[in-house]
Design a protein around this motif. Sequence first.
Motif, mmCIF file in Angstrom:
data_model
loop_
_atom_site.group_PDB
_atom_site.id
_atom_site.type_symbol
_atom_site.label_atom_id
_atom_site.label_comp_id
_atom_site.label_asym_id
_atom_site.label_seq_id
_atom_site.Cartn_x
_atom_site.Cartn_y
_atom_site.Cartn_z
ATOM 1 N N ALA A 132 0.832 -1.206 0.000
ATOM 2 C CA ALA A 132 0.000 0.000 0.000
ATOM 3 C C ALA A 132 0.867 1.256 0.000
ATOM 4 C CB ALA A 132 -0.928 -0.001 1.206
ATOM 5 N N LEU A 133 1.949 1.251 0.787
ATOM 6 C CA LEU A 133 2.858 2.404 0.785
ATOM 7 C C LEU A 133 3.546 2.566 -0.560
ATOM 8 C CD1 LEU A 133 4.679 2.268 4.256
ATOM 9 C CD2 LEU A 133 2.950 3.901 3.506
ATOM 10 N N VAL A 134 4.039 1.464 -1.090
ATOM 11 C CA VAL A 134 4.760 1.517 -2.367
ATOM 12 C C VAL A 134 3.832 1.976 -3.491
ATOM 13 C CG1 VAL A 134 5.985 0.144 -4.089
ATOM 14 C CG2 VAL A 134 6.436 -0.231 -1.650
ATOM 15 N N ALA A 135 2.628 1.417 -3.539
ATOM 16 C CA ALA A 135 1.687 1.755 -4.607
ATOM 17 C C ALA A 135 1.291 3.227 -4.568
ATOM 18 C CB ALA A 135 0.444 0.872 -4.506
ATOM 19 N N ASN A 136 1.273 3.811 -3.367
ATOM 20 C CA ASN A 136 0.878 5.211 -3.216
ATOM 21 C C ASN A 136 2.069 6.170 -3.204
ATOM 22 O OD1 ASN A 136 -2.209 5.555 -2.705
ATOM 23 N ND2 ASN A 136 -1.635 3.679 -1.643
ATOM 24 N N GLY A 137 3.245 5.662 -3.541
ATOM 25 C CA GLY A 137 4.418 6.519 -3.647
ATOM 26 C C GLY A 137 4.941 7.033 -2.327
ATOM 27 N N ARG A 138 4.670 6.325 -1.237
ATOM 28 C CA ARG A 138 5.145 6.780 0.081
ATOM 29 C C ARG A 138 6.531 6.229 0.418
ATOM 30 N NH1 ARG A 138 3.060 11.121 -0.025
ATOM 31 N NH2 ARG A 138 2.928 10.459 -2.169
ATOM 32 N N ILE A 139 7.078 5.366 -0.423
ATOM 33 C CA ILE A 139 8.476 4.939 -0.331
ATOM 34 C C ILE A 139 9.142 5.423 -1.612
ATOM 35 C CG2 ILE A 139 10.080 3.025 -0.095
ATOM 36 C CD1 ILE A 139 8.349 3.398 2.357
ATOM 37 N N SER A 176 21.816 3.767 -4.996
ATOM 38 C CA SER A 176 20.363 3.864 -4.861
ATOM 39 C C SER A 176 19.960 3.649 -3.403
ATOM 40 C CB SER A 176 19.673 2.815 -5.742
ATOM 41 O OG SER A 176 19.926 3.080 -7.103
ATOM 42 N N GLN A 177 19.061 4.486 -2.925
ATOM 43 C CA GLN A 177 18.557 4.403 -1.561
ATOM 44 C C GLN A 177 17.052 4.646 -1.577
ATOM 45 O OE1 GLN A 177 20.539 3.396 0.732
ATOM 46 N NE2 GLN A 177 22.608 3.971 0.086
ATOM 47 N N GLN A 178 16.412 4.461 -0.430
ATOM 48 C CA GLN A 178 14.980 4.713 -0.306
ATOM 49 C C GLN A 178 14.693 5.451 0.989
ATOM 50 O OE1 GLN A 178 13.714 0.521 -0.741
ATOM 51 N NE2 GLN A 178 12.526 1.180 -2.525
ATOM 52 N N LEU A 179 13.681 6.325 0.946
ATOM 53 C CA LEU A 179 13.235 7.043 2.127
ATOM 54 C C LEU A 179 11.710 7.063 2.166
ATOM 55 C CD1 LEU A 179 15.551 10.206 2.169
ATOM 56 C CD2 LEU A 179 15.685 8.244 3.716
ATOM 57 N N VAL A 180 11.174 7.188 3.368
ATOM 58 C CA VAL A 180 9.732 7.349 3.545
ATOM 59 C C VAL A 180 9.338 8.767 3.175
ATOM 60 C CG1 VAL A 180 7.843 7.324 5.220
ATOM 61 C CG2 VAL A 180 9.673 5.613 5.368
ATOM 62 N N ALA A 181 8.288 8.916 2.378
ATOM 63 C CA ALA A 181 7.752 10.233 2.036
ATOM 64 C C ALA A 181 6.768 10.674 3.111
ATOM 65 C CB ALA A 181 7.050 10.187 0.680
ATOM 66 N N ASN A 182 6.487 11.975 3.166
ATOM 67 C CA ASN A 182 5.447 12.447 4.079
ATOM 68 C C ASN A 182 4.108 11.848 3.642
ATOM 69 O OD1 ASN A 182 3.397 14.718 3.013
ATOM 70 N ND2 ASN A 182 5.304 14.770 1.808
ATOM 71 N N PRO A 183 3.141 11.738 4.550
ATOM 72 C CA PRO A 183 1.908 11.016 4.223
ATOM 73 C C PRO A 183 0.912 11.761 3.354
ATOM 74 C CG PRO A 183 1.848 11.792 6.491
ATOM 75 C CD PRO A 183 3.222 12.073 5.987
ATOM 76 N N VAL A 184 1.149 13.045 3.073
ATOM 77 C CA VAL A 184 0.192 13.833 2.292
ATOM 78 C C VAL A 184 0.488 13.690 0.804
ATOM 79 C CG1 VAL A 184 -0.751 16.133 1.883
ATOM 80 C CG2 VAL A 184 -0.051 15.476 4.188
#
Length: 409
Positions: free
Chosen positions: A341-348, A358-366
């Motif tokens: 759900a996070l990945v599909a909504n672009g939150r990672i 290459s790295q990954q970070l959590v995006a803000n929830p908005v």
Amino acid sequence: MDRPLEGIRVLEVAQYTFVPAAGAVLADWGADIIKVEHAETGDPQRGLVRVLGYDANRAGSSFAPIMEGPNRSKRSIGIDLSVPEARPVLEELIRRSDVFLTNYLPGPRAKLGLTLEDVRAINPNIIYVTGSGFGSEGPDAASGAYDSTGFWARGGSAEGIMAPGADHVTFMPAGAYGDNIGGMTIAGGIAAAIAGRERTGEPSVVDVSLLGVAAWATQFTVNLALFTGGPLPKVQKTTQAAGNPLTGAYRTADDRWLQFSMLQPTRFWNEFVMLLGLDHLVDDPRFATMAGITENAETIVSWFADAIAARPYDEWTEIFQKLSGPWAPLQNSWELGHDQALVANGRIVDLVDADGESQQLVANPVKFDNAPVKMVRAPQFAEHTDEILQELGIDDENLIGLKIAGAVT
């Protein structure tokens, strides 16, 4: 408009996570964040090597998640604000900014000429924002705090999760836990202040405290205590609603956990017991009403617990994909970082670090307009000093002079 703050400049004079996390959210929303770090020492958070028992970075890598998370997509300038030659640089940055954002305490702000009056004398239209431990008024206005003290301990969360008779205090579930919640709150306050200035022409003074954020997060029990006239009695906390076996957590065969929250148990009864393999309980008249389920709750819980304990976590998470009632697996941080759900909504978000990795970070929830977050790595210490000074119109000769004086990095 997926970056609604495009064109807004924020001057961030702050360190650690609480207030910088607000700058990170604003950067996700399109704002240009200029992070001011001390010309020699930088943000002290760059020096943290252990957090809650974990290594904060990895040998041979410039990427430190504790620094990257609250500082992604910013530009960093190194300035020693105590050096007189740095003052014109600071003033020009203030003059060109929409928001002044800081977590410096009142004493240092006064000493460095960063009070509301100082900043507004340079730019009368600037929005002035402070992140504090305990608010801008009252006996603790000049006292500092970390989230472990101002948010977790004094703010009620630590005591709220302690079982009766506990012999130790449970610590926060993640580093900078209250800081990140508070940073999101500050970002919301800044967005409201920007909207208010657009509408009225009047700039706001905004303050968000860790204690205030904590009280808001625990407001149910705070409000209940105020209503009942005293401290709430200590009770054994449980995830299970009284008399409802279709709520609560159950352990799997491999010691993982599943959380259920079906507050209308009769609605989901047949579906749930069939998925558990307890087909003989389908349409059982003893459990056709809420009263019948409540009366037999203890026995039903034992049936459900035994059934779930017979299979491993992975099997149950597959089976319960068919369950229409609310449920969730208890996930660890690795699993959460890969949550579909996070990945599909672009939150990672994927990005490239300073080493080209290459790295990954959590995006803000908005999320705005269903668009992906445009995010880049956090700046290296003072990485953009020359670039920003040149934007201010400072030529090479004066730039070298500032460096010789120790005013900038």
